[in-house]
Design a protein around this motif. Structure first.
Motif, mmCIF file in Angstrom:
data_model
loop_
_atom_site.group_PDB
_atom_site.id
_atom_site.type_symbol
_atom_site.label_atom_id
_atom_site.label_comp_id
_atom_site.label_asym_id
_atom_site.label_seq_id
_atom_site.Cartn_x
_atom_site.Cartn_y
_atom_site.Cartn_z
ATOM 1 N N GLN A 218 -9.406 47.293 0.642
ATOM 2 C CA GLN A 218 -8.351 46.849 -0.251
ATOM 3 C C GLN A 218 -7.121 47.729 -0.092
ATOM 4 O OE1 GLN A 218 -7.365 44.569 -2.157
ATOM 5 N NE2 GLN A 218 -9.140 43.274 -2.601
ATOM 6 N N VAL A 219 -6.038 47.289 -0.752
ATOM 7 C CA VAL A 219 -4.782 48.029 -0.743
ATOM 8 C C VAL A 219 -4.531 48.625 -2.124
ATOM 9 C CG1 VAL A 219 -2.262 47.721 -0.700
ATOM 10 C CG2 VAL A 219 -3.658 46.726 1.108
ATOM 11 N N ILE A 220 -4.043 49.843 -2.183
ATOM 12 C CA ILE A 220 -3.507 50.405 -3.422
ATOM 13 C C ILE A 220 -2.009 50.147 -3.407
ATOM 14 C CG2 ILE A 220 -3.030 52.510 -4.736
ATOM 15 C CD1 ILE A 220 -5.892 51.814 -4.931
ATOM 16 N N TRP A 221 -1.540 49.382 -4.382
ATOM 17 C CA TRP A 221 -0.128 49.033 -4.428
ATOM 18 C C TRP A 221 0.690 50.147 -5.055
ATOM 19 C CZ3 TRP A 221 0.868 45.177 -1.404
ATOM 20 C CH2 TRP A 221 -0.115 44.196 -1.195
ATOM 21 N N THR A 222 1.861 50.366 -4.477
ATOM 22 C CA THR A 222 2.797 51.357 -5.001
ATOM 23 C C THR A 222 4.062 50.642 -5.481
ATOM 24 O OG1 THR A 222 3.532 51.687 -2.711
ATOM 25 C CG2 THR A 222 1.939 53.270 -3.607
ATOM 26 N N ASP A 223 4.951 51.380 -6.127
ATOM 27 C CA ASP A 223 6.151 50.747 -6.678
ATOM 28 C C ASP A 223 7.036 50.179 -5.564
ATOM 29 O OD1 ASP A 223 8.773 52.821 -6.469
ATOM 30 O OD2 ASP A 223 6.800 53.737 -6.219
ATOM 31 N N ASP A 224 7.819 49.172 -5.925
ATOM 32 C CA ASP A 224 8.602 48.432 -4.925
ATOM 33 C C ASP A 224 9.806 49.208 -4.403
ATOM 34 O OD1 ASP A 224 9.636 48.067 -7.659
ATOM 35 O OD2 ASP A 224 11.166 46.831 -6.706
ATOM 36 N N ASN A 225 10.250 50.216 -5.137
ATOM 37 C CA ASN A 225 11.494 50.893 -4.793
ATOM 38 C C ASN A 225 11.258 52.074 -3.843
ATOM 39 O OD1 ASN A 225 14.229 51.603 -4.841
ATOM 40 N ND2 ASN A 225 13.954 52.926 -6.619
ATOM 41 N N SER A 226 10.455 53.029 -4.295
ATOM 42 C CA SER A 226 10.275 54.252 -3.513
ATOM 43 C C SER A 226 8.889 54.388 -2.888
ATOM 44 C CB SER A 226 10.500 55.473 -4.424
ATOM 45 O OG SER A 226 9.488 55.518 -5.437
ATOM 46 N N HIS A 227 7.936 53.567 -3.345
ATOM 47 C CA HIS A 227 6.528 53.665 -2.922
ATOM 48 C C HIS A 227 5.950 55.051 -3.247
ATOM 49 C CE1 HIS A 227 6.395 49.738 -1.021
ATOM 50 N NE2 HIS A 227 7.553 50.012 -0.424
ATOM 51 N N GLU A 228 6.494 55.669 -4.280
ATOM 52 C CA GLU A 228 6.010 56.992 -4.701
ATOM 53 C C GLU A 228 4.916 56.911 -5.754
ATOM 54 O OE1 GLU A 228 9.097 59.635 -5.987
ATOM 55 O OE2 GLU A 228 10.505 58.900 -4.483
ATOM 56 N N TYR A 229 4.871 55.800 -6.512
ATOM 57 C CA TYR A 229 3.992 55.726 -7.674
ATOM 58 C C TYR A 229 2.838 54.744 -7.453
ATOM 59 C CZ TYR A 229 7.729 58.205 -10.097
ATOM 60 O OH TYR A 229 8.660 59.149 -10.473
ATOM 61 N N ILE A 230 1.648 55.182 -7.845
ATOM 62 C CA ILE A 230 0.456 54.341 -7.797
ATOM 63 C C ILE A 230 0.572 53.261 -8.890
ATOM 64 C CG2 ILE A 230 -2.051 54.288 -8.186
ATOM 65 C CD1 ILE A 230 -1.486 55.752 -5.653
ATOM 66 N N GLU A 231 0.257 52.003 -8.537
ATOM 67 C CA GLU A 231 0.402 50.942 -9.534
ATOM 68 C C GLU A 231 -0.878 50.146 -9.774
ATOM 69 O OE1 GLU A 231 4.063 48.686 -9.238
ATOM 70 O OE2 GLU A 231 4.963 50.416 -10.258
ATOM 71 N N GLU A 232 -1.392 49.475 -8.749
ATOM 72 C CA GLU A 232 -2.604 48.669 -8.929
ATOM 73 C C GLU A 232 -3.520 48.822 -7.724
ATOM 74 O OE1 GLU A 232 -1.949 44.610 -10.017
ATOM 75 O OE2 GLU A 232 -1.354 45.143 -12.044
ATOM 76 N N ALA A 233 -4.769 48.416 -7.895
ATOM 77 C CA ALA A 233 -5.762 48.482 -6.823
ATOM 78 C C ALA A 233 -6.149 47.064 -6.427
ATOM 79 C CB ALA A 233 -6.998 49.259 -7.276
ATOM 80 N N GLY A 234 -5.589 46.574 -5.320
ATOM 81 C CA GLY A 234 -5.880 45.205 -4.917
ATOM 82 C C GLY A 234 -5.438 44.241 -5.997
ATOM 83 N N ALA A 235 -6.386 43.456 -6.513
ATOM 84 C CA ALA A 235 -6.098 42.527 -7.611
ATOM 85 C C ALA A 235 -6.566 43.104 -8.945
ATOM 86 C CB ALA A 235 -6.787 41.193 -7.340
#
Length: 354
Positions: A218-235
């Protein structure tokens, strides 16, 4: 507008396919029950819900779902205890969130009575499909989509609300290995990331395929702007344990307000676990892994409940998570599933008996 439901129309299937199902070896979401609930929106109002035999649906090629993606859904489960009682878990939260998603996509909201009475009528007809095998449940998929016709880029004037069910085993088996995303984004500020819109998930598939090709699940999603922040895990929503503190990202325009997520936050607090709802950087997670304070990472959602993460990849390097005898993931999964299956006290009032 009258939002009550006098009588849900029920048309039973002439034959059942339940005898063809091996309930001891259920995959996730691949076998459907005998019936589905259908409710149409026409002339500015939702019609009476109907429970009908599960069947294909016919749509005009110009139906707006195909062109402009007006589609939202929910995920929930029905559980059966050892006394054959049937339970739902916080179903009104699903109903509310479906309407939050619908509103964002200009889809007419569904009255609570239509949702709940239609669901209850469906589960009454198909209650024999609710498995009692350990770890299994009846996955419930309510969804709404545009059926109104025309190529003009505007909201449809007709919609269809369906609830379909699938007896299912575990979503994931074992722990998962994830890749922290540095290029692609799941959602953006002002967008529809907080809604359960079908297109959100379609947009995830390609980056996830790229991660799978590299050996990740799976992918760990990061923020759309800087990709510095952890947001979600897959779905799923994500939880990170550093030392004895459990951290999860705050909900926003980009992050789904997960029902499992907020339930786990309450359960963790009830267990005396220190919980922080705050932004967390990729850098903080990597540093915690390097200095030995990163204890756990896990995804949380309806389908998997809790999915422990065994390792994460970032910038061409993998970071292993330690094996714990007494993990928060195991503790919290037991707490929440014991409530869901009516094996323990429900001090929060989350169980809903059919």
């Amino acid at each position: 507008m009258d939002t009550s439901v006098k009588n849900v129309i029920v048309e039973k299937a002439k034959t059942s396919k339940i005898d063809q199902v091996d309930f001891n070896n259920l995959s996730f979401g691949s076998i459907v029950t005998d019936h589905m609930m259908v409710c149409d929106y026409k002339d500015g109002a939702w019609e009476t819900p109907k429970v009908v035999p599960y069947q294909p649906i016919t749509l005009d090629p110009s139906s707006k779902i195909f062109h402009y993606g007006q589609s939202v859904f929910e995920g929930m489960k029905a559980y059966k205890d050892t006394d054959n009682n049937v339970w739902l878990f916080r179903p009104l939260e699903n109903q509310k969130r479906l309407n939050i998603s619908s509103k964002r996509l200009a889809i007419p909201e569904i009255p609570e009575a239509y949702f709940m009475e239609g669901l209850k009528a469906l589960l009454k007809v198909d209650q024999q499909w609710i498995p009692q095998t350990e770890g299994s449940s009846l996955y419930i998929r309510p969804f709404v989509f545009a059926t109104g016709k025309g190529f003009h880029a505007s909201p449809a004037n007709e919609y269809k609300f369906i609830i379909a069910c699938a007896p299912s085993g575990p979503y994931f088996s074992g722990k998962v290995k994830v890749l922290i995303e540095e290029k692609y984004s799941r959602s953006a500020n002002g967008g529809v990331g907080f809604a359960k819109a079908g297109g959100n998930y379609a947009g995830q598939f390609y980056p996830t395929q790229l991660a799978v090709a590299k050996g990740y699940n799976q992918v760990i999603w990061t923020d759309d702007n800087s990709h510095e922040y952890i947001e979600e895990a897959g779905a799923m929503n994500i939880f990170i344990r550093i030392n004895d503190t459990l951290i999860t990202s705050p909900t926003s325009d980009r992050i789904l307000d997960g029902i499992t997520r907020k339930s786990l936050i309450e359960l963790a607090k009830d267990e005396g676990i220190n919980v922080e709802v705050r932004k967390i950087t990729v850098k903080e997670v990597v540093e915690a892994s390097k200095n030995g304070t990163l204890m756990e990472m896990f995804g949380a959602g309806t389908a998997a409940v809790i999915s422990p993460i065994s390792a994460f990849g970032f910038q061409e390097k993998d970071y292993e998570l330690p094996e714990l005898d007494k993990s928060y993931a195991a503790l919290l999964k037991k707490r929440i599933t014991d409530i869901q299956y009516n094996r323990a006290e429900d001090k929060f009032g989350w169980r809903y008996k059919l």
